[in-house]
Scaffold this motif. Structure first.
Motif, PDB file in Angstrom:
ATOM      1  N   LEU A 145      31.704  54.532  22.890  1.00  0.00           N
ATOM      2  CA  LEU A 145      32.362  55.588  23.651  1.00  0.00           C
ATOM      3  C   LEU A 145      33.071  56.556  22.709  1.00  0.00           C
ATOM      4  O   LEU A 145      33.488  56.182  21.606  1.00  0.00           O
ATOM      5  CB  LEU A 145      33.391  55.007  24.624  1.00  0.00           C
ATOM      6  N   ALA A 146      33.219  57.793  23.154  1.00  0.00           N
ATOM      7  CA  ALA A 146      34.158  58.699  22.503  1.00  0.00           C
ATOM      8  C   ALA A 146      35.557  58.278  22.947  1.00  0.00           C
ATOM      9  O   ALA A 146      35.752  57.865  24.105  1.00  0.00           O
ATOM     10  CB  ALA A 146      33.880  60.136  22.912  1.00  0.00           C
ATOM     11  N   VAL A 147      36.533  58.361  22.060  1.00  0.00           N
ATOM     12  CA  VAL A 147      37.873  57.854  22.371  1.00  0.00           C
ATOM     13  C   VAL A 147      38.928  58.892  22.037  1.00  0.00           C
ATOM     14  O   VAL A 147      38.969  59.407  20.910  1.00  0.00           O
ATOM     15  CB  VAL A 147      38.166  56.546  21.606  1.00  0.00           C
TER      16      VAL A 147
ATOM     17  N   PRO B 207      28.966  64.058  20.927  1.00  0.00           N
ATOM     18  CA  PRO B 207      28.261  62.782  21.088  1.00  0.00           C
ATOM     19  C   PRO B 207      27.649  62.253  19.788  1.00  0.00           C
ATOM     20  O   PRO B 207      27.633  61.042  19.560  1.00  0.00           O
ATOM     21  CB  PRO B 207      27.187  63.093  22.126  1.00  0.00           C
ATOM     22  N   ASP B 208      27.185  63.138  18.928  1.00  0.00           N
ATOM     23  CA  ASP B 208      26.584  62.682  17.673  1.00  0.00           C
ATOM     24  C   ASP B 208      27.644  62.101  16.739  1.00  0.00           C
ATOM     25  O   ASP B 208      27.436  61.065  16.098  1.00  0.00           O
ATOM     26  CB  ASP B 208      25.849  63.831  16.982  1.00  0.00           C
ATOM     27  N   ASP B 209      28.782  62.778  16.668  1.00  0.00           N
ATOM     28  CA  ASP B 209      29.845  62.269  15.809  1.00  0.00           C
ATOM     29  C   ASP B 209      30.425  60.973  16.372  1.00  0.00           C
ATOM     30  O   ASP B 209      30.764  60.058  15.612  1.00  0.00           O
ATOM     31  CB  ASP B 209      30.952  63.303  15.653  1.00  0.00           C
ATOM     32  N   ALA B 210      30.521  60.887  17.694  1.00  0.00           N
ATOM     33  CA  ALA B 210      31.013  59.648  18.311  1.00  0.00           C
ATOM     34  C   ALA B 210      30.115  58.470  17.948  1.00  0.00           C
ATOM     35  O   ALA B 210      30.579  57.354  17.686  1.00  0.00           O
ATOM     36  CB  ALA B 210      31.095  59.806  19.826  1.00  0.00           C
TER      37      ALA B 210
ATOM     38  N   PRO C 107      25.886  61.293  26.612  1.00  0.00           N
ATOM     39  CA  PRO C 107      25.311  62.566  27.084  1.00  0.00           C
ATOM     40  C   PRO C 107      25.944  63.757  26.357  1.00  0.00           C
ATOM     41  O   PRO C 107      26.946  63.609  25.649  1.00  0.00           O
ATOM     42  CB  PRO C 107      25.680  62.564  28.576  1.00  0.00           C
ATOM     43  N   ALA C 108      25.394  64.910  26.554  1.00  0.00           N
ATOM     44  CA  ALA C 108      25.916  66.117  25.902  1.00  0.00           C
ATOM     45  C   ALA C 108      27.314  66.454  26.398  1.00  0.00           C
ATOM     46  O   ALA C 108      28.143  66.994  25.647  1.00  0.00           O
ATOM     47  CB  ALA C 108      24.969  67.291  26.140  1.00  0.00           C
ATOM     48  N   ARG C 109      27.597  66.143  27.658  1.00  0.00           N
ATOM     49  CA  ARG C 109      28.928  66.374  28.241  1.00  0.00           C
ATOM     50  C   ARG C 109      29.387  65.081  28.898  1.00  0.00           C
ATOM     51  O   ARG C 109      28.604  64.422  29.597  1.00  0.00           O
ATOM     52  CB  ARG C 109      28.887  67.495  29.287  1.00  0.00           C
ATOM     53  N   PRO C 110      30.648  64.699  28.708  1.00  0.00           N
ATOM     54  CA  PRO C 110      31.131  63.456  29.330  1.00  0.00           C
ATOM     55  C   PRO C 110      31.238  63.608  30.836  1.00  0.00           C
ATOM     56  O   PRO C 110      31.715  64.624  31.346  1.00  0.00           O
ATOM     57  CB  PRO C 110      32.506  63.259  28.695  1.00  0.00           C
TER      58      PRO C 110
END
Length: 329
Positions: free
Chosen positions: A209-211, A259-262, A139-142
């Motif tokens: 996931l973003a980490v 999110p796009d870079d993740a 999503p745009a915000r976690p």
């Protein structure tokens, strides 16, 4: 380390080899391997023929296998920087390659264990993509975060909890004694962001996931395309955890959520860290070592002398049993 051996053995089996995993004490992983038709002898005396290559993962079991099968070349993996059991394989004439899973382990082998540079092989850690599918786009915000680690009783966790609460992120836990799961790949699908390091960070990244790299040792950055080429060779591990874990640094790491870079990081990791491709590189190394040893076998007398020295070294240490696997054609 045990999961590393399991994944490696199963990948070798799928590639048409016959892995044999030796572990003096069986557990759930041993039974999982046996259900997949991988032999797991508790004693090497139960093997009726010598393997082609021995691949060790801890000092004691590596030496047991090497002395049980004279004339068989040996490689050994260094899995960490601090633990003597798995970080510093024995210096033994027939041990022809010391495999480091990251740059820090390679440095320890070279600078602390006096292993020659030409006997160190860097093979970065892998992830079994069959076990860690890619989640839907972030999503745009976690909204949901997870501490994905076996280290969950440390002060840095309270700081991460506090910052997540301030930002409206629900924080949960995965791993450790109280939050174990048989299928972490499925469990990770429910989260947007993970706080992890090492193998856990690798698996969370592969899952989409973003980490944020974190551990009791300190805080690292949000893994991004910009930092990937620096973080990956260090296994997203100890040397990446350079900042103190305080509210300011955690806020700064979370501000980098993209999110796009993740997604781009996840896609790259899945291309470069896939178990099957890493195993192909290891099989090539096994063949090189076997050919080298065939052309220049080691002196049995020198081997016996070194094994006696190594036995003396172990007498003052607490021993622990992990797996060593032997590979047949």
């Amino acid at each position: 380390m045990v999961l590393h051996v399991r994944d490696l053995a199963l990948a070798l089996l799928r590639a048409g080899h016959i892995p044999i995993v030796y572990s003096p004490r069986r557990g759930d992983i041993a039974e999982e391997l046996r259900r997949a038709s991988v032999a797991v002898p508790e004693s090497l005396a139960h093997m009726d023929a010598a393997p082609d290559v021995i691949h060790g993962h801890t000092q004691l079991e590596t030496m047991v296998a090497a002395l049980t099968f004279p004339g068989v070349p040996v490689v050994a993996t260094s899995h960490g920087f601090a633990s003597w059991q798995n970080a510093a394989p024995p210096q033994f004439p027939r041990l022809r390659r010391y495999i480091a899973v990251d740059g820090a382990c390679a440095d320890r082998l070279r600078l602390e264990c006096a292993i020659p540079e030409d006997r160190i092989a860097l093979h970065l850690n892998f992830v079994d993509l069959r076990r860690f599918p890619l989640r839907t786009p972030l999503p745009a915000r976690p909204a949901r975060g997870v501490v994905f680690s076996n280290e969950q009783a440390y002060p840095h966790i309270a700081v991460i909890e506090s910052v997540c609460r301030q930002r409206g992120i629900t924080l949960e836990f995965l791993g450790g004694r109280d939050h174990q799961t048989d299928d972490p790949g499925a469990a990770l699908q429910d989260y947007d962001i993970a706080f992890a390091k090492g193998r856990s960070a690798l698996e969370a990244l592969a899952s989409g996931l973003a980490v944020v790299l974190s551990g009791p040792e300190g805080l690292g950055p949000m893994v991004s395309s910009e930092h990937f080429d620096v973080l990956r060779p260090l296994n997203f591990g100890l040397r990446n955890l350079r900042a103190p874990v305080d509210e300011a640094t955690v806020h700064a790491a979370l501000d980098a959520f993209d999110p796009d870079d993740a997604r781009a990081v996840s896609n790259r990791l899945r291309r470069e860290a896939d178990l099957e491709s890493v195993v192909a590189g290891l099989v090539a190394l096994y063949r090189v070592v076997r050919d080298e040893y065939g052309q220049a076998p080691s002196d049995p007398v020198q081997e016996l002398r070194r094994s006696e020295e190594h036995t003396s070294e172990l007498q003052s240490r607490e021993t622990i049993s992990y797996a060593v696997f032997c590979l047949k054609k």
